[in-house]
Every structure is written in structure tokens, then in C-alpha cells.
Design a protein around this motif. Structure first.
Motif, PDB file in Angstrom:
ATOM      1  N   GLU A 127       0.803  -1.197  -0.140  1.00 40.69           N
ATOM      2  CA  GLU A 127       0.071  -0.021  -0.111  1.00 40.69           C
ATOM      3  C   GLU A 127       0.801   1.176  -0.024  1.00 40.69           C
ATOM      4  N   GLY A 128       2.118   1.146   0.399  1.00 40.54           N
ATOM      5  CA  GLY A 128       3.005   2.227   0.603  1.00 40.54           C
ATOM      6  C   GLY A 128       3.100   3.004  -1.151  1.00 40.54           C
ATOM      7  N   VAL A 129       2.894   2.155  -2.261  1.00 40.87           N
ATOM      8  CA  VAL A 129       2.672   2.722  -3.518  1.00 40.87           C
ATOM      9  C   VAL A 129       1.768   3.786  -3.481  1.00 40.87           C
ATOM     10  N   PHE A 130       0.645   3.643  -2.946  1.00 44.96           N
ATOM     11  CA  PHE A 130      -0.337   4.812  -3.081  1.00 44.96           C
ATOM     12  C   PHE A 130      -0.182   5.727  -2.232  1.00 44.96           C
ATOM     13  N   LYS A 131       0.743   5.667  -1.107  1.00 43.10           N
ATOM     14  CA  LYS A 131       0.959   6.917  -0.205  1.00 43.10           C
ATOM     15  C   LYS A 131       2.326   7.534  -0.678  1.00 43.10           C
ATOM     16  N   ARG A 132       3.230   6.916  -1.233  1.00 41.02           N
ATOM     17  CA  ARG A 132       4.479   7.336  -1.693  1.00 41.02           C
ATOM     18  C   ARG A 132       4.211   7.962  -3.163  1.00 41.02           C
ATOM     19  N   GLY A 133       3.303   7.392  -3.929  1.00 38.40           N
ATOM     20  CA  GLY A 133       3.274   7.660  -5.510  1.00 38.40           C
ATOM     21  C   GLY A 133       4.525   7.186  -6.007  1.00 38.40           C
ATOM     22  N   ASP A 134       5.106   6.075  -5.943  1.00 40.54           N
ATOM     23  CA  ASP A 134       6.160   5.385  -6.579  1.00 40.54           C
ATOM     24  C   ASP A 134       6.239   4.058  -6.280  1.00 40.54           C
ATOM     25  N   THR A 135       7.190   3.119  -6.848  1.00 41.76           N
ATOM     26  CA  THR A 135       6.971   1.755  -6.421  1.00 41.76           C
ATOM     27  C   THR A 135       8.200   1.310  -5.474  1.00 41.76           C
ATOM     28  N   SER A 136       8.684   2.187  -4.948  1.00 41.16           N
ATOM     29  CA  SER A 136       9.583   1.633  -3.761  1.00 41.16           C
ATOM     30  C   SER A 136       9.040   0.585  -2.758  1.00 41.16           C
ATOM     31  N   PRO A 137       7.859   0.645  -2.521  1.00 36.99           N
ATOM     32  CA  PRO A 137       7.607  -0.324  -1.515  1.00 36.99           C
ATOM     33  C   PRO A 137       7.588  -1.772  -2.082  1.00 36.99           C
ATOM     34  N   ILE A 138       7.934  -2.041  -3.143  1.00 38.86           N
ATOM     35  CA  ILE A 138       8.213  -3.453  -3.633  1.00 38.86           C
ATOM     36  C   ILE A 138       9.638  -3.737  -3.868  1.00 38.86           C
ATOM     37  N   ASP A 139      10.384  -2.890  -3.271  1.00 41.78           N
ATOM     38  CA  ASP A 139      11.842  -3.051  -3.354  1.00 41.78           C
ATOM     39  C   ASP A 139      12.229  -4.340  -2.688  1.00 41.78           C
ATOM     40  N   PRO A 140      11.738  -4.923  -1.624  1.00 46.78           N
ATOM     41  CA  PRO A 140      12.153  -6.142  -1.112  1.00 46.78           C
ATOM     42  C   PRO A 140      12.159  -7.008  -2.101  1.00 46.78           C
ATOM     43  N   ILE A 141      11.439  -7.220  -3.260  1.00 50.19           N
ATOM     44  CA  ILE A 141      11.377  -8.430  -4.221  1.00 50.19           C
ATOM     45  C   ILE A 141      12.071  -7.862  -5.497  1.00 50.19           C
ATOM     46  N   TRP A 142      12.944  -6.598  -5.276  1.00 50.72           N
ATOM     47  CA  TRP A 142      13.557  -6.171  -6.667  1.00 50.72           C
ATOM     48  C   TRP A 142      14.955  -6.049  -6.589  1.00 50.72           C
ATOM     49  N   PRO A 143      15.714  -7.037  -7.041  1.00 49.40           N
ATOM     50  CA  PRO A 143      17.123  -7.021  -6.658  1.00 49.40           C
ATOM     51  C   PRO A 143      17.907  -5.558  -7.138  1.00 49.40           C
ATOM     52  N   ILE A 144      17.545  -5.190  -8.383  1.00 49.53           N
ATOM     53  CA  ILE A 144      18.436  -4.231  -9.078  1.00 49.53           C
ATOM     54  C   ILE A 144      18.727  -3.227  -8.054  1.00 49.53           C
ATOM     55  N   TYR A 145      17.960  -2.744  -7.432  1.00 50.06           N
ATOM     56  CA  TYR A 145      17.733  -1.509  -6.699  1.00 50.06           C
ATOM     57  C   TYR A 145      18.514  -1.621  -5.164  1.00 50.06           C
ATOM     58  N   GLY A 146      18.616  -3.067  -4.736  1.00 45.54           N
ATOM     59  CA  GLY A 146      19.336  -3.297  -3.549  1.00 45.54           C
ATOM     60  C   GLY A 146      20.938  -3.392  -3.909  1.00 45.54           C
ATOM     61  N   VAL A 147      21.265  -3.766  -5.182  1.00 45.81           N
ATOM     62  CA  VAL A 147      22.494  -3.647  -5.562  1.00 45.81           C
ATOM     63  C   VAL A 147      22.866  -2.143  -5.865  1.00 45.81           C
ATOM     64  N   LEU A 148      22.172  -1.281  -6.529  1.00 47.66           N
ATOM     65  CA  LEU A 148      22.503  -0.114  -6.669  1.00 47.66           C
ATOM     66  C   LEU A 148      22.732   0.727  -5.486  1.00 47.66           C
ATOM     67  N   ASP A 149      21.863   0.544  -4.526  1.00 47.86           N
ATOM     68  CA  ASP A 149      21.949   1.280  -3.387  1.00 47.86           C
ATOM     69  C   ASP A 149      23.345   1.020  -2.666  1.00 47.86           C
TER      70      ASP A 149
END
Length: 255
Positions: free
Chosen positions: A216-238
């Protein structure tokens, strides 16, 4: 299936890992001081993550599913009921809603080749969602031991299956929701039909199947960062000095 081999002795493995005096070649005292401060912050973040995960697990029972939705398998074309997505002995179901078709105003490159590349850009899959499913494909084999995982898209099962073959997706279960209202009911589709990337967890118990959690954070933040736990590329880039960079053009289907 039963796990093969024997479990690790985690106490012994911990002793292998523990070393409070780790240093790296050429580092300065300033670097070590700052790195130690960061280690403390990372430990605090880990504790906070564990607390949040515990709260997520302890959520009260959510609402019962509206209906036993019927999907179409991208692999076989057969119809599959929502209730059939739960394997015996596995009472949680993780669903990733993939944007296929993509947001109509998304002008990032389309597929480079294959049947998907022949589709109008507006009917092609979202590059970001593609990168998420790329990551889930590798994890699906391991996750199947403990939970149920599916990816759902509004496109036809034929198009979804074709894209899966082009991407080399073999382990992930892909379903079309083109003939049901699941996406709309669970906020993965706007009233005017735009598909959204949303992560859901459902739970099965003696009362039936209930909604447990959503990103639901998607609708609070207006971006898709709340799905980061299953999104490997951003874990690496961070982890890098450059960080995530321009997310408007990245990720893409062509580089």
C-alpha cells in the motif's frame, strides 16, 4: 518436497563469520571511523526491519476474497481458480501484479526482438515489471519449498506465455487476469484501466482465503519503492556511490 541433505550447524557457522577486527587494504582511520558508525546504523536498520516484519506477520485477519477468481495459465492455457493456487501444506500466496500492458504514457524502449517486439508499444510489458519478474524467476525455485508465488497480468495468456519464453522464464507461474476483476478489485488497475505494479499476500485458514498484506505504500508515496524487497537491482545500486540514478528511464528493455 522434502529438503535433501542435512541442515547447517548455525552456531558453528556463526563462529566462522564473526571477526570484529576486519579491515580492508589501504583504508584510512577516517574511513574506518565512518564505516563503524555506518555499521551501527546498519544494525539499527536491521532491527527495525525485523520489527516491521514481525508486525506484518501479526496483522489481524484481512478480508475474505471477493470470489474464487478464475485465471488463465500462460504456460498451458487452462483455467485456474484462485483457490487452486495454494499447494498442499502451503497457506500463503504471494502475488505480483505485472503491468502488461504498460502505462500508456511510458515511452521507454520496447522488447528488442521476438513476437513481443511486434506489438504496438502501448500493448507491450512494463520494463520495470519485467526486471522484477526477471529477479523472481531465479528465486521461484527456492520459494516453492516454502510458499506459493504467482505473477498476474491483464494481457492474454498467449502474449504472456510468449514473453515468458522470450525472457527465459521457466520457474515462475504466470497467469492472465484478462477475464476477471481481480486487478480492479485489489487496486492493481485504475478505474480507467491503467495497470499498476502491486504486491499482495493472501493467507488460507479454516475460514477461507483472506487478504493479508499489500504494498500500500505505493499509493502513499506515489512510487514503486514499496516493492523493493523483491526487486534486486535497486538493492545492488543502493550499495554504490552512484546510487539509483535516474529512475525515469531505468530499468529498460534495451540498453
Amino acid at each position: 518436497m522434502a529438503l535433501k541433505g542435512k541442515p547447517r550447524d548455525m552456531k558453528e557457522w556463526r563462529q566462522v563469520l564473526l571477526d570484529p577486527n576486519v579491515r580492508f587494504p589501504g583504508e584510512s582511520s577516517d574511513y574506518r571511523r565512518a564505516r563503524n558508525e555506518l555499521l551501527e546504523a546498519e544494525a539499527e536498520l536491521r532491527l527495525l526491519n525485523e520489527k516491521v516484519a514481525a508486525k506484518r506477520r501479526a496483522l489481524p485477519a484481512g478480508g475474505l476474497i471477493k470470489e474464487d477468481y478464475v485465471f488463465e495459465s500462460a504456460a498451458y492455457g487452462n483455467k485456474v481458480k484462485f483457490s487452486e493456487l495454494f499447494a498442499p501444506g502451503k497457506n500463503s500466496l504471494v502475488i505480483y501484479n505485472m503491468m502488461f500492458p504498460r502505462w500508456p504514457k511510458d515511452q521507454r524502449a520496447g522488447a528488442a526482438e521476438g513476437k513481443t517486439a511486434e506489438l504496438p508499444l502501448v500493448e507491450q510489458p512494463c520494463p520495470s515489471c519485467t526486471s522484477v519478474v526477471d529477479g523472481l524467476e531465479g528465486a521461484a525455485f527456492h520459494l516453492a519449498e516454502r510458499t506459493n508465488l504467482v505473477v498476474i497480468a491483464k494481457t492474454s495468456p498467449d502474449r504472456l506465455g510468449t514473453y515468458a519464453n522470450e525472457r527465459g522464464w521457466r520457474n515462475i507461474r504466470l497467469l492472465s487476469s484478462r477475464n476477471n476483476s481481480f486487478n480492479r478489485d485489489y487496486h492493481a488497475e485504475t478505474p480507467d484501466g491503467v495497470q499498476l505494479a502491486v504486491l499482495h499476500v493472501f493467507s488460507r485458514d479454516h475460514d477461507g482465503i483472506r487478504h493479508h498484506w499489500a504494498s500500500e505504500g505505493v499509493f502513499k508515496r506515489g512510487d514503486t519503492s514499496p516493492i523493493d524487497p523483491i526487486w534486486p537491482i535497486y538493492g545492488v545500486l543502493d550499495l554504490t556511490r552512484e546510487g539509483r540514478g535516474d529512475s525515469a528511464a531505468y530499468p529498460n528493455l534495451q540498453y
